[in-house]
Design a protein around this motif. Sequence first.
Motif: not given
Length: 193
Positions: A44-52, A67-75, A79-86
């Motif tokens: 998942i990209t930051p843009e896709e995460f924002e939409q979700i 965007r902040h949530v995304f940053r905090s989980f992009d372990a 710059g992307t989240l995999d399913f588990k991070e998501y």
Amino acid sequence: MGNTTSSALSKEILEDLKLSTKFTENEISQWYENFQKQCPTGRITPEEFEQIYARFFPDSDAKSYARHVFRSFDANDDGTLDFKEYIIALHMTSTGKTTRKLEWAFSLFDVDKNGYINKTEVTEICQAIFKLIPKEEQSKLPEDENTPEKRANKLWAYFEKKDNERLAEGEFIKGVIENENAMRLIHYEPIKQ
């Protein structure tokens, strides 16, 4: 292609997610199917995460918070989240008062990822949280927290730090656990209709 994007979720990840979240096997599998449809790459990209994320907050602007949530989980900082991070991101932001949730909250507030929080970072996150609050709800907020700055000042005061001091993770968690109000101020709970 290989079996890396196999449509079945590996048993390992499933077990792991069941342990670390409150979701059922069915829920996780269902999300995985949707995840595969939305994100055939498995990322998942930051843009896709924002939409979700925006779907959870139809009445407000969830962009900067997402965007902040995304940053905090992009372990792994790729710059992307995999399913588990998501899934862990969804879980952490939707449940409980546990220490794990507070560890996550700390990483949310630690905008530059240096292991400490300062008042500027708290203000930045409070601004993002504020945008999640629908306008009509904002107007009903108490006088001492009806702007992002006031909210940040009120929250910072619980930690008994000067404006130029910084806060370590343990101090943050302790401060929030000891103050119901701080717990409430570090996130936004939509009012249940």
